[in-house]
Write a protein that holds these residues in place. Structure first.
Motif, PDB file in Angstrom:
ATOM      1  N   GLU A 149       6.029   3.991   9.079  1.00 51.59           N
ATOM      2  CA  GLU A 149       4.528   3.801   9.353  1.00 51.59           C
ATOM      3  C   GLU A 149       4.312   2.367   9.585  1.00 51.59           C
ATOM      4  OE1 GLU A 149       1.755   6.581   6.745  1.00 51.59           O
ATOM      5  OE2 GLU A 149       3.549   5.763   5.373  1.00 51.59           O
TER       6      GLU A 149
ATOM      7  N   LYS B  69      -4.893   6.932   5.053  1.00 48.56           N
ATOM      8  CA  LYS B  69      -4.473   7.902   6.265  1.00 48.56           C
ATOM      9  C   LYS B  69      -3.779   9.177   5.750  1.00 48.56           C
ATOM     10  CE  LYS B  69      -2.703   8.096  10.824  1.00 48.56           C
ATOM     11  NZ  LYS B  69      -1.649   7.772  11.840  1.00 48.56           N
ATOM     12  N   LYS B  70      -2.434   8.974   4.945  1.00 53.07           N
ATOM     13  CA  LYS B  70      -1.762  10.250   4.289  1.00 53.07           C
ATOM     14  C   LYS B  70      -2.441  10.478   2.884  1.00 53.07           C
ATOM     15  CE  LYS B  70       2.103  10.054   6.923  1.00 53.07           C
ATOM     16  NZ  LYS B  70       3.640   9.927   6.876  1.00 53.07           N
TER      17      LYS B  70
ATOM     18  N   LEU C  61       3.252   2.073   2.354  1.00 55.41           N
ATOM     19  CA  LEU C  61       3.483   2.670   3.701  1.00 55.41           C
ATOM     20  C   LEU C  61       5.049   2.886   3.717  1.00 55.41           C
ATOM     21  CD1 LEU C  61       0.311   2.138   4.276  1.00 55.41           C
ATOM     22  CD2 LEU C  61       1.259   1.671   6.516  1.00 55.41           C
TER      23      LEU C  61
ATOM     24  N   MET D 212       0.788  -1.285  -0.096  1.00 59.31           N
ATOM     25  CA  MET D 212       0.047   0.036  -0.122  1.00 59.31           C
ATOM     26  C   MET D 212       0.916   1.197   0.000  1.00 59.31           C
ATOM     27  SD  MET D 212      -2.845  -0.806   2.738  1.00 59.31           S
ATOM     28  CE  MET D 212      -2.779  -2.733   3.154  1.00 59.31           C
TER      29      MET D 212
ATOM     30  N   ARG E  59       2.175   1.331  12.714  1.00 60.48           N
ATOM     31  CA  ARG E  59       0.796   1.120  12.126  1.00 60.48           C
ATOM     32  C   ARG E  59       0.458  -0.313  12.181  1.00 60.48           C
ATOM     33  NH1 ARG E  59      -1.290   4.568   7.604  1.00 60.48           N
ATOM     34  NH2 ARG E  59      -3.384   3.588   8.669  1.00 60.48           N
TER      35      ARG E  59
ATOM     36  N   SER F 235      -9.893   2.053   5.409  1.00 64.62           N
ATOM     37  CA  SER F 235      -9.585   3.229   5.707  1.00 64.62           C
ATOM     38  C   SER F 235      -7.885   3.364   5.897  1.00 64.62           C
ATOM     39  CB  SER F 235     -10.099   4.225   6.734  1.00 64.62           C
ATOM     40  OG  SER F 235     -10.186   3.632   7.887  1.00 64.62           O
ATOM     41  N   PHE F 236      -7.480   2.065   6.134  1.00 68.74           N
ATOM     42  CA  PHE F 236      -5.958   2.024   6.443  1.00 68.74           C
ATOM     43  C   PHE F 236      -4.809   2.596   5.466  1.00 68.74           C
ATOM     44  CE2 PHE F 236      -1.909  -0.271   6.727  1.00 68.74           C
ATOM     45  CZ  PHE F 236      -1.816  -0.133   7.849  1.00 68.74           C
ATOM     46  N   PRO F 237      -5.292   2.549   4.155  1.00 70.24           N
ATOM     47  CA  PRO F 237      -4.275   3.036   3.176  1.00 70.24           C
ATOM     48  C   PRO F 237      -4.633   4.539   2.988  1.00 70.24           C
ATOM     49  CG  PRO F 237      -5.492   1.355   2.133  1.00 70.24           C
ATOM     50  CD  PRO F 237      -6.325   1.579   3.565  1.00 70.24           C
TER      51      PRO F 237
END
Lengths: 226, 349
Positions: A142, B109-110, A138, A136, A146, B105-107
């Motif tokens: 993160e 966040k930014k 990250l 994804m 997370r 909603s996890f991806p």
């Protein structure tokens, strides 16, 4: 009331003030060493996890050195650490005795253990979750906060509880460098002067402390597990 | 468009020996395609699909997405490129500590979206995968199919152009597999998203893919339009895979067992007729029967629809005058029917 207590535990009532002081000393050692150890243990545990082979920032030298140092300090008995680290203690804290003198060895005695606990908690995070997070987009930071920390929160709470309890055990030995605390109190009066009621009272306080720690740890662990 | 050029990937095994997982693989996947990669475990398909978003970094080769070479990007650029590529997994990989809402909603966040916008987006996605009522459930409370739907919603959160599917239906039962495949197909049609899916089940390929690559030992052994591959498989591995979904190629085994009535009697010819073209409208068998005065005895038939056209064929016994049989076979071949003579029991001229 006073009389009943005095007849039951004459020595404890007599040393009432010292007893309270010992409890306070133990709490101070637990909080300082625990607080510093918590931060360091997390840092090292996370570092070991991410730098190991196949980790998100694989780094062989860092991993190997940290791994070896952790093993080294885990294998030294605490009673030896207490005295062996006196020069270091003096350098960092300005003194090698009293409570200040006990903090450094307590940190060295508990951090390697806690590091392994954190490492094993993080190892239980499914590699697939990390892979999904990477896919994804990250960042590594993160992924640590997370995914790793969040998904092992329950395990980390348990690890913290175990370490806090074992640290409480270590503080009992701190009397060697004159740091006081409950262990020292029990040895000096309960054992050396054969004041049984003091030994018992100390044990009761420790059992209560351990139970409380366990209760808090279990509650947090339960809340963060679905 | 996804272009993989000369991808080589070598791993070191436990004994520090080099193992080549991918040996010079090149494939090109067009926009809005559903591209299937099939192979047995260990064939390298998982590694190949991970080379598309660089979860695996190729030892050498080029990975281009819409002309951008991902291998030349910085970490940061790669991360933003990855947001345009969604991925779903065999074991779903949902975050157990988060609710369905939290996972989808996890991806985001930014992403710069506000709280309300995120909420709206998540609800839209859950609506799309038909799980609106599960917003507050935890993954442990969901069935496998529901988990995969949540994973799909999560993969779509950043509006990707590409969806990578790593054995996404392999852990699901047949009905659930069917519904997930339908959903993927629907997303492909509705959003125009390119789907790259890997699987070891030919059935999955048959249902939704438009093009496929067959992999074995780190190499692509056959690649092409799914219809052509089904109608006319060339590599033995491809044939093996097709056998798993079609009865037609099981004939060899049936012949070996020599079940009564299958083996041709004297003067008869046993053949396998297959569709090799998409348009077949003529009533060929009855035409041949009338025109050449031969008898066609249909022993087995297996026809199914692959990407909108019939694939498969029949196993047929010809009987009649020897020369007429030859003419009939030629006639069928001229009309683009694959004719394979399995056993000729006519007396040699």
């Amino acid at each position: 009331m006073q009389e009943i207590l005095t007849s039951f535990m004459p020595n404890l009532i007599d040393k009432w003030y010292e007893f309270l002081q010992a409890i306070v000393d133990t709490i101070i050692m637990e909080l300082w060493a625990g607080g510093i150890g918590f931060v360091l243990g997390f840092t090292f545990g996370i570092t070991l996890t991410v730098t190991r082979e196949g980790g998100i920032c694989e780094n062989k030298p860092v991993f190997k050195i940290l791994d070896a140092v952790t093993n080294l300090f885990r294998s030294i008995p605490f009673i030896i650490l207490l005295t062996a680290l006196m020069p270091l203690s003096r350098a960092i804290m300005g003194t090698a005795i009293n409570i200040q003198g006990a903090i450094v060895p307590l940190v060295f005695g508990s951090v390697p253990f806690f590091t392994r606990q954190v490492q094993s908690a993080l190892a239980q995070v499914q590699p697939g979750l990390v892979e999904a997070a990477e896919s994804m987009g990250l960042s590594n930071f993160e992924i640590i906060t997370r995914v790793y920390l969040r998904e092992s929160a329950g395990q980390l709470a348990r690890a913290t509880t175990i370490t806090a309890i074992s640290l409480l055990g270590l503080t009992a030995m701190a009397g060697v460098v004159g740091a006081g605390g409950l262990g020292d109190f029990a040895i000096r009066y309960g054992h050396d002067r054969n004041m049984k009621d003091i030994t018992w009272a100390t044990v009761v306080i420790l059992v209560i402390a351990v139970s409380l720690l366990q209760l808090v740890g279990d509650t947090i662990a339960k809340k963060s597990t679905h | 468009m996804i272009e993989l050029r000369n991808i080589v990937k070598t791993f070191k095994d436990d004994k520090e020996k080099e193992v080549e997982a991918l040996k010079n693989v090149s494939i090109t996947i067009g926009d809005s395609e559903i591209y299937g990669i099939i192979g047995f475990s260990g064939a390298g398909k998982s590694t190949l699909v991970r080379c598309i978003n660089l979860l695996e970094k190729p030892t050498s080769g080029e990975v281009k997405i819409d002309g951008v070479d991902l291998l030349k990007l910085s970490h940061k650029e790669l991360r933003s490129e990855r947001k345009k590529i969604g991925m779903i997994f065999q074991h779903f990989n949902l975050m157990p500590s988060r609710t369905v809402f939290g996972n989808v909603s996890f991806p985001l966040k930014k992403s710069g979206l506000g709280k309300k916008e995120i909420q709206k987006k998540v609800r839209e996605l859950l609506n799309l995968v038909e799980l609106s009522d599960k917003e507050n459930a935890y993954p442990s409370e969901l069935s496998g199919g529901q988990k995969q739907r949540v994973a799909i919603a999560r993969a779509l959160a950043n509006d990707p152009k590409i969806l990578l599917s790593d054995e996404a239906t392999s852990a699901l039962d047949p009905q659930t597999t069917e519904s997930i495949l339908k959903l993927l197909k629907h997303l492909n049609e509705k959003l125009g998203i390119t789907i790259v899916l890997i699987t070891h089940e030919m059935d999955v390929i048959k249902r939704i893919c438009s093009r496929i690559a067959v992999m074995e030992n780190g190499k692509v052994v056959e690649e092409g339009d799914v219809f052509d591959i089904f109608a006319n498989p060339k590599h033995s591995l491809t044939k093996d895979f097709i056998k798993t979904t079609s009865n037609l190629y099981k004939l060899d085994e049936i012949l070996k067992d020599d079940i009564n009535g299958i083996s041709p009697a004297d003067g008869e010819v046993l053949t396998r007729l297959t569709y090799i073209q998409k348009e077949v409208s003529e009533p060929l068998i009855s035409t041949v029967t009338k025109k050449f005065d031969v008898d066609l005895n249909i022993l087995l038939a297996d026809v199914e629809i692959v990407s909108g056209s019939p694939v498969g064929g029949t196993v047929v016994k010809f009987s009649g005058e020897s020369i007429k049989i030859d003419e009939a076979i030629q006639y069928l071949r001229d009309r683009h029917v694959g004719v394979e003579v399995i056993k000729d029991a006519r007396n040699p001229y």
